[in-house]
Structure formats: structure tokens, C-alpha cells
Design a protein around this motif. Structure first.
Motif, short mmCIF file in Angstrom:
data_model
loop_
_atom_site.label_atom_id
_atom_site.label_comp_id
_atom_site.label_asym_id
_atom_site.label_seq_id
_atom_site.Cartn_x
_atom_site.Cartn_y
_atom_site.Cartn_z
N LYS A 124 0.83 -1.20 0.00
CA LYS A 124 0.00 0.00 0.00
C LYS A 124 0.86 1.25 0.00
O LYS A 124 0.55 2.24 -0.67
CB LYS A 124 -0.93 0.00 1.21
N LEU A 125 1.96 1.22 0.76
CA LEU A 125 2.87 2.37 0.82
C LEU A 125 3.48 2.63 -0.56
O LEU A 125 3.50 3.78 -1.02
CB LEU A 125 3.98 2.09 1.84
N ILE A 126 3.95 1.57 -1.21
CA ILE A 126 4.55 1.72 -2.55
C ILE A 126 3.51 2.23 -3.55
O ILE A 126 3.79 3.11 -4.36
CB ILE A 126 5.15 0.39 -3.02
N ASN A 127 2.30 1.68 -3.48
CA ASN A 127 1.23 2.12 -4.38
C ASN A 127 0.92 3.59 -4.17
O ASN A 127 0.65 4.32 -5.12
CB ASN A 127 -0.03 1.28 -4.16
N ASN A 128 0.94 4.01 -2.91
CA ASN A 128 0.65 5.41 -2.60
C ASN A 128 1.71 6.33 -3.18
O ASN A 128 1.41 7.41 -3.70
CB ASN A 128 0.55 5.59 -1.09
N LEU A 129 2.97 5.90 -3.10
CA LEU A 129 4.06 6.69 -3.69
C LEU A 129 3.85 6.84 -5.19
O LEU A 129 4.03 7.92 -5.75
CB LEU A 129 5.41 6.02 -3.40
N GLU A 130 3.48 5.72 -5.82
CA GLU A 130 3.26 5.74 -7.27
C GLU A 130 2.08 6.64 -7.63
O GLU A 130 2.13 7.40 -8.59
CB GLU A 130 3.03 4.33 -7.77
N ASN A 131 1.00 6.56 -6.84
CA ASN A 131 -0.18 7.38 -7.10
C ASN A 131 0.10 8.87 -6.93
O ASN A 131 -0.56 9.71 -7.54
CB ASN A 131 -1.33 6.97 -6.16
N ASN A 132 1.08 9.17 -6.11
CA ASN A 132 1.47 10.57 -5.89
C ASN A 132 2.50 11.06 -6.90
O ASN A 132 3.08 12.14 -6.74
CB ASN A 132 2.01 10.77 -4.47
N GLY A 133 2.74 10.25 -7.93
CA GLY A 133 3.63 10.66 -9.00
C GLY A 133 5.10 10.40 -8.75
O GLY A 133 5.96 10.85 -9.52
N LEU A 134 5.43 9.66 -7.68
CA LEU A 134 6.82 9.35 -7.37
C LEU A 134 7.24 8.09 -8.11
O LEU A 134 6.55 7.06 -8.03
CB LEU A 134 7.01 9.18 -5.86
N GLY A 135 8.33 8.17 -8.85
CA GLY A 135 8.73 7.11 -9.75
C GLY A 135 9.50 5.97 -9.12
O GLY A 135 9.62 5.86 -7.89
N TYR A 136 10.05 5.13 -9.98
CA TYR A 136 10.77 3.93 -9.55
C TYR A 136 11.94 4.26 -8.64
O TYR A 136 12.20 3.54 -7.67
CB TYR A 136 11.27 3.18 -10.79
N SER A 137 12.64 5.35 -8.93
CA SER A 137 13.81 5.71 -8.14
C SER A 137 13.46 5.90 -6.67
O SER A 137 14.12 5.34 -5.78
CB SER A 137 14.43 7.00 -8.70
N THR A 138 12.42 6.68 -6.39
CA THR A 138 12.00 6.93 -5.01
C THR A 138 11.47 5.66 -4.38
O THR A 138 11.79 5.33 -3.22
CB THR A 138 10.93 8.03 -4.96
N GLN A 139 10.64 4.91 -5.12
CA GLN A 139 10.08 3.66 -4.59
C GLN A 139 11.19 2.68 -4.22
O GLN A 139 11.13 2.01 -3.18
CB GLN A 139 9.16 3.03 -5.63
N SER A 140 12.22 2.61 -5.06
CA SER A 140 13.33 1.69 -4.82
C SER A 140 14.10 2.07 -3.55
O SER A 140 14.46 1.21 -2.75
CB SER A 140 14.27 1.70 -6.02
N ARG A 141 14.33 3.38 -3.36
CA ARG A 141 15.05 3.83 -2.17
C ARG A 141 14.26 3.52 -0.90
O ARG A 141 14.83 3.12 0.12
CB ARG A 141 15.35 5.32 -2.28
N VAL A 142 12.95 3.71 -0.95
CA VAL A 142 12.10 3.40 0.20
C VAL A 142 12.16 1.91 0.52
O VAL A 142 12.34 1.52 1.67
CB VAL A 142 10.64 3.83 -0.09
N LYS A 143 12.05 1.08 -0.52
CA LYS A 143 12.07 -0.36 -0.30
C LYS A 143 13.42 -0.82 0.25
O LYS A 143 13.48 -1.63 1.18
CB LYS A 143 11.76 -1.10 -1.60
N ILE A 144 14.51 -0.32 -0.32
CA ILE A 144 15.85 -0.72 0.14
C ILE A 144 16.04 -0.41 1.62
O ILE A 144 16.57 -1.22 2.39
CB ILE A 144 16.93 -0.02 -0.71
N MET A 145 15.59 0.79 2.01
CA MET A 145 15.70 1.17 3.42
C MET A 145 14.88 0.25 4.31
O MET A 145 15.35 -0.23 5.34
CB MET A 145 15.23 2.62 3.62
N LEU A 146 13.63 -0.02 3.92
CA LEU A 146 12.76 -0.86 4.73
C LEU A 146 13.28 -2.28 4.85
O LEU A 146 13.24 -2.89 5.93
CB LEU A 146 11.35 -0.86 4.14
#
Length: 423
Positions: A124-146
Motif C-alpha cells: 500500500k505504501l509503494i502504491n501510494n508513492l506511485e499514485n502521488n507521481g513518485l517514480g521507480y527511483s523513489t520507490q526503490s530507495r524506500v524499499k531498500i531502506m525498509l
């Protein structure tokens, strides 16, 4: 009857059960996945013993006690940063981690207990980032940290499983990626002195398609008028009648792709350097150019035409070099040769160049195509325009206040004169 999925067999072909097999030396081995996500093995000399051992190991994993399960993700992030990252990252990276967590993670998961967070919450967090216009780069950094945070929490016996580990990201079309100003500086600092640096510079300063650049000859360059004449493109394909893939020179993508592009000083320098480099290569005795492609400006080290894959590989080497000095959360995302074209267009809009002019420079068939491709940039320019308009109105109002103030002072002086006259 067919054996079930992952059903092991003995040496004589008898089914043993899921995850259990018999080795050539006669011993039995059973495999399972522990709470850290690692594959584990247990061994025994008999089938009954191995089954008991496997059940005991699985029971221990399923009933492993968790301590401090009331720790929130926000609290764990602070501990993780202080304990596991304190002496392993730069100050700038620590600031970057804080920004990612506070901006993209904390608002959604910060107050949740570690033991409560499920894979669906991460999804849901990743989907929300995508829905807010944040691309693969930001999503990847969030996932790597988590992933790293939860891995360390498992090591500390706070949780049993990593809910972020198997979350898949939509990479999208990396051809549409645009280099930020900082990324552009970083890339070209690293590409300096490399074989294809001149090509990268021409691409990012002209917005030409890679096939158009690779089809250039020196006759297409008019240094006196400071223009590049685009009239053809190079492709590497198997056309009808060809025995295999081969090089072809043909017309550009559309009629509007036939165009003249201004040469900037930076682009001119790259073209001149490429002219010298190309002549040096072609003067070597071993070089045998392909007939019909002898005059190409951009060639391989062997004097042959360039194909997309050669350039993609060269870009990947630059990106890998950049990433060899970076932390996982700051990795430079992969880019395609077409990224330079999108970056050029974006810089044009950022500089305030009218969309119609950008369309002509890019050789798009219609203005709608240009507008649709760069809507995100134009939306940003709208916001800037509103701010600029507010500033303009503020200046007008300030000037109006000054005029009113001056009129007021004049009125006061005039009233005093009237009073003095009456006196």
C-alpha cells in the motif's frame, strides 16, 4: 499418482514428503526456510528421524518468542540509524535517510508496531508513492531502506519475517527517465575522458535521437551557421531480404524530423573532439570500414557504425562506476540513450523555451506529442508561473502603497498650508 510440488524421493524412488530427500550416501536431508528467510537443512540417518527433526525445527521457528514487539517503526528507525549506520555512512547519506523516512515512510507506517506491519502494508505504501507521481527511483530507495531496517530487526529478535523483502516494484519505462540537474552533473563528471563522452554531450545538448546522431557525417555539421542538419537515421535491423541484422541508413522518423538544430558552444567542442577522434581511428591500418558507412562521424573503436546496444552497454558502465562509490539508498538508476533526449527537452522547458520551439527542436510531428510527453514539466512551470504572477502583483501593490502614501503625505502638507493660511 503424480508427486506433489517439491515432493522428495528416496534412492529407490519412494516419495518421502515435501522438502525431504535422500543423498547418495544414504542419509536423509530436509530443507526449510527460517524466520530470517534463509534456507536451513537438518540431517538424519532414517526417514522417521528426519521427519521428527524437521517438525521440531519448524515448530521452533513457528513458536520462537519475540521480544520488544511493541517497538514502533519510527522508534526502530532511530535505533537502526544510530546503531547500524552511524559509522557506515556519510553525513549526507544520513540526512538523505532522514528525509526519505520522514517524507515517504513515517506518515504511513511510523506509528505502527514492527510486529503489526505486513507485506500488504508495504505494498500500500509503494502504491501510494506511485499514485502521488513518485517514480521507480523513489520507490526503490524506500524499499531498500525498509528491507534493511526489517532485516536488522530480525537479527535483534524483534520480528520473525521481513514484510518488505518480496515486494516487487514496477520499473516502468526507463526510457522516459529524465536526469535531474544533480544527476546530469554527476553523470558527465564520470563520463569525462571515456570513449563515448562526445556522443553523450551531443545527445544532451541537441535532443537528437541516437539513430540521428549515429547517422551524422561531417557534411551535416555547419560550424559557420552553428547548425546541425538532421536528414537521416541509422538503424541496425533485419529488413526483408537481409540474411541477418545489418546497418541501414534511412530517412528520419517523421517528415518534421528533418530539421536544423542550433549548435551550442559545449556541443561544438564535443563535435570537434569527435572529428579528431574519428579521424585518428580511421587512419589506422587495420581499420576496414563497412562500404557505404565510411564517412560516419560517430564510430566504434574499430571504425564500424554504432548500434543501440553498444551505447547502452557504455552507459551502464558509467552508471556502475558511479554506484561503486555509493550507498544502496543513493544508487544512480539505470538510464537509456533516449534519456538524454528527454533530459534536453526538460532543460528547455525549465529555461522557459516555448513548447512550439521545443517541438521543432525535437522533430515531433505535432505539438500535442510534445505537450503530452512533458506534461509533468509544464505543470511545474505552471506553479512557477503562479508564484511569479503573485510576486508581480505584490510589486504592483507595493508601488500602489507607495503612491497612496505619497498622496497621503501631500494631502497632509496641503491641509497644513490651509490651516496656516486661515490662522
Amino acid at each position: 499418482m503424480k508427486a506433489g510440488k517439491n515432493m522428495g524421493k528416496s534412492l529407490n524412488g519412494r516419495e518421502l514428503g515435501k522438502g525431504i530427500t535422500q543423498r547418495k550416501d544414504g542419509r536423509y536431508v530436509a530443507r526449510f526456510v527460517d524466520r530470517y528467510g534463509n534456507r536451513k537443512n537438518v540431517y538424519a540417518s532414517s526417514i522417521n528421524e528426519i521427519r521428527l527433526k524437521l517438525k521440531a525445527a519448524q515448530f521452533d521457528e513457528a513458536n520462537n518468542e519475540m521480544v520488544n514487539c511493541s517497538v514502533t517503526l519510527k522508534k526502530w528507525f532511530e535505533s537502526w540509524l544510530d546503531i547500524y549506520k552511524k559509522n557506515a555512512i556519510r553525513v549526507g547519506t544520513k540526512t538523505h535517510y532522514n528525509m526519505i523516512f520522514s517524507k515517504h515512510i513515517e506518515p504511513y507506517l511510523g506509528d505502527k508496531f514492527l510486529s503489526e506491519i505486513k507485506p500488504s502494508d508495504i505494498r500500500k505504501l509503494i502504491n501510494n508513492l506511485e499514485n502521488n507521481g513518485l517514480g521507480y527511483s523513489t520507490q526503490s530507495r524506500v524499499k531498500i531502506m525498509l528491507v534493511d531496517m526489517f532485516d536488522k530487526a530480525i537479527m535483534d529478535d524483534l520480528i520473525r519475517k521481513n514484510p518488505a523483502k518480496n515486494i516487487k516494484l514496477n520499473k516502468g519505462d526507463f526510457n522516459r527517465r529524465v536526469l535531474s540537474k544533480e544527476e546530469q552533473i554527476t553523470f558527465f563528471e564520470c563520463s569525462k575522458g571515456t570513449y563515448f563522452d562526445n556522443l553523450y554531450v551531443v545527445a544532451v545538448t541537441t535532443g537528437m535521437r541516437i539513430g540521428e546522431i549515429c547517422a551524422l557525417t561531417w557534411d551535416d555539421i555547419d560550424l559557420k551557421a552553428k547548425k546541425i542538419h538532421v536528414s537521416k537515421t541509422l538503424t541496425y535491423q533485419k529488413f526483408e531480404g537481409d540474411d541477418c541484422k545489418t546497418f541501414h541508413i534511412g530517412p528520419p522518423k517523421t517528415k518534421t524530423s528533418n530539421r536544423d538544430i542550433p549548435i551550442s558552444p559545449k556541443c561544438e567542442m564535443a563535435l570537434k573532439k569527435q572529428f579528431i577522434l574519428r579521424n585518428n581511428i580511421m587512419s589506422r591500418h587495420r581499420i576496414k570500414p563497412i562500404e557505404g558507412f565510411e564517412n560516419l562521424l560517430f564510430v566504434s573503436r574499430y571504425g564500424r557504425p554504432l548500434c543501440d546496444q553498444t551505447i547502452i552497454d557504455s552507459i551502464d558502465r558509467i552508471v556502475n562506476e558511479i554506484n561503486s562509490y555509493r550507498d544502496e539508498a543513493e544508487l544512480f538508476d539505470r538510464i537509456s540513450p533516449h534519456c538524454f533526449r528527454h533530459t534536453f527537452a526538460t532543460r528547455c522547458f525549465e529555461a522557459g523555451i516555448p513548447p512550439k520551439t521545443v517541438q521543432i527542436l525535437l522533430g515531433h510531428a505535432t505539438l500535442d506529442m510534445t505537450m503530452n510527453l512533458y506534461t509533468h514539466v509544464l505543470d511545474d512551470k505552471k506553479d512557477e508561473a503562479v508564484v511569479a504572477l503573485d510576486d508581480y502583483y505584490f510589486d504592483i501593490e507595493q508601488q500602489g502603497d507607495v503612491v497612496i502614501e505619497d498622496d497621503f503625505k501631500k494631502a497632509i502638507l496641503n491641509s497644513r498650508k490651509v490651516v496656516n493660511f486661515e490662522i
